[in-house]
Structures are given as C-alpha cells and as structure tokens.
Design an enzyme around this catalytic site. Sequence first.
Site, PDB file in Angstrom:
ATOM      1  N   ARG A 164       0.817  -1.218   0.000  1.00 56.98           N
ATOM      2  CA  ARG A 164       0.000   0.000   0.000  1.00 56.98           C
ATOM      3  C   ARG A 164       0.854   1.273   0.000  1.00 56.98           C
ATOM      4  NH1 ARG A 164      -2.203  -3.678  -1.363  1.00 56.98           N
ATOM      5  NH2 ARG A 164      -4.117  -4.636  -0.592  1.00 56.98           N
ATOM      6  N   SER A 214     -11.586  -1.327   2.640  1.00 53.69           N
ATOM      7  CA  SER A 214     -10.851  -1.763   3.832  1.00 53.69           C
ATOM      8  C   SER A 214     -10.287  -0.536   4.544  1.00 53.69           C
ATOM      9  CB  SER A 214      -9.714  -2.709   3.446  1.00 53.69           C
ATOM     10  OG  SER A 214     -10.222  -3.892   2.880  1.00 53.69           O
ATOM     11  N   GLU A 284      -5.683   2.555   6.393  1.00 52.53           N
ATOM     12  CA  GLU A 284      -5.400   2.554   4.964  1.00 52.53           C
ATOM     13  C   GLU A 284      -6.034   3.777   4.314  1.00 52.53           C
ATOM     14  OE1 GLU A 284      -6.701  -0.359   1.342  1.00 52.53           O
ATOM     15  OE2 GLU A 284      -5.557  -1.291   2.964  1.00 52.53           O
TER      16      GLU A 284
END
Length: 291
Positions: A164, A214, A284
Amino acid sequence: MEYRINEPMKLHTTFRTGGPARRYCSIASIEELKDVMSTANREGDKIYIIGNGSNLLVSDRGIDGTVIEIGDRFRKIRVIDAPEETGIYAEAGALLSVIATTARDAGLDGMVFASGIPGTLGGAVSMNAGAYGGEMKDIIEYVDVLKDGKEERIPGSDMKFGYRTSRCHDEPLVVLGAKLRLTPGKKEEIAAAMQELSIRRREKQPLEYPSAGSTFKRPEGYFAGKLIQDSGLAGYRIGGAEVSAKHCGFVINRGGATSEDIYQLIRHIIKTVDDTFHVVLEPEVRILGEF
C-alpha cells in the site's frame, strides 16, 4: 476545466462525508493540471490530489486549499495490441473497474484482481492497490508522472512499490497515466473469474453502505478484520459510523455519519485492538483536513 468555490467534499468521497474545499478543480488535460498547480503554488495554497474519493476521509471542517480531481474527465483508455507487446495504457482518472472490463473485452488477462476495486488508476498506482492476491506492482510496466512541473516516465521497477505504498508517498509525484503489462487470454475465462470475485465481494463485504473499502492496512502476521472482530467490535457504533458486522475490516456510514464520527470510531478501534492484542492498526484510508 471545472472550477468551484467551497465545494462540499461529501459529493466526492465514497464515505459521503466531508466539509467544503475552498477551491475545487476537475481537470481534463495535463496542461490544465500544470496551470492549476502553478497557480496554487504561486499563491501559497496547499494542493490535494484526489481521484474518485474512494479512499478518503475529509474533515467536516473542510479543506483550506486547492483540491484537484483527476477523475472522469481524464480517463482515456487505449488497448495496445502489437506483435511485440500487449497491454493497456490508461490515464490516471480511469476507473480500475472500467480498465478491467476493457481488458476483458480485448481478451487481455491480468486485471481480474482489480475489477472490483472502487478507485482510479492514479490512486491505485500511488498506493499499490491490491486484492485477492494481486497488486498493481504486478502489472505496471511504466508510470507517467508530473514532478515539479515536468513530465517524467518511471519504469515500474523504479516505483518502489510496497504494501500500500510507492514513491508517490515520498516524492511530489502526480500520476498522469500508466502502461499495464497484460497477457492474452480467453474472454470467457476472464469474464468468469471476474464474476466469481464479484460474487465473493457481494457476499463478504458491506457494499450496500457508503465506505472507503478496507479501513486498515493488514498488520504483518494478522488480518485487521479478524483482530477487530475478536476485540468484540462487530456492530460497534459512534454516531452514524459503524464497524460492519458483515466484514469488521470495514467502517461504514450506516446513515447520517459525519467525518468526525468515522474518525473517532477509527481511533477507538485502534485503541481497543492495541489494548486487546498489542497490535497497532494503521489506517489505509487517507485522512485530509483537521480533526
């Protein structure tokens, strides 16, 4: 170029929350992007680059700066079908779902994992988005970026892709587009694989509510959703924000949530999981503005 003053960011985030951006620009070309950034820099304005807002939590107080949307007005997709190479070149505003469908229709495999990710190519490259065992780094041949007002082409191998993350998090890079390295495949098999993942998403994820997907990164050796569930937080609510009982890795806007509700719920989750399992979750979701 579309230019607006005090534009409500709740209209541009998948959480459906967020206060006004003092300046909001939706660009349709690289030259427009350069012009807006040059003006903002000259006036000392902070610049925020967004795609379709699928990974953003914007403060209820709004954003005191210039928001530049590289979205549906900057989304051309071109299929490359030559003897020496196959793949797709797409502009940063193109949705991953549309790129995946284009690849399917062209008989090109490699985008199945990304077919249900609700984001643009630019955001996906920046954060090395992934799902179901695939990541953007697996298919990126090169990325075209704007850096300090100049256009550059960076090979995928030099993008410093990680979980990420990418060079975009450490350098002032604005993704303009990317060449995706795909392989010939059978349309029917690609379509079947995409359909299977779509069914799995609908069964396991709370797609019926506004969210940012998410909410937390996967901590090494654990699954965020499992930690949250085992901490007894399934269905826990603050205001209109809720930990989805269907998938505890998702914070959802159950109805009427504010960004502050969501932010405080994220903080509560982090503290509770840390107190219970001594694991610190990292969001995230990209958080913009003051909370």
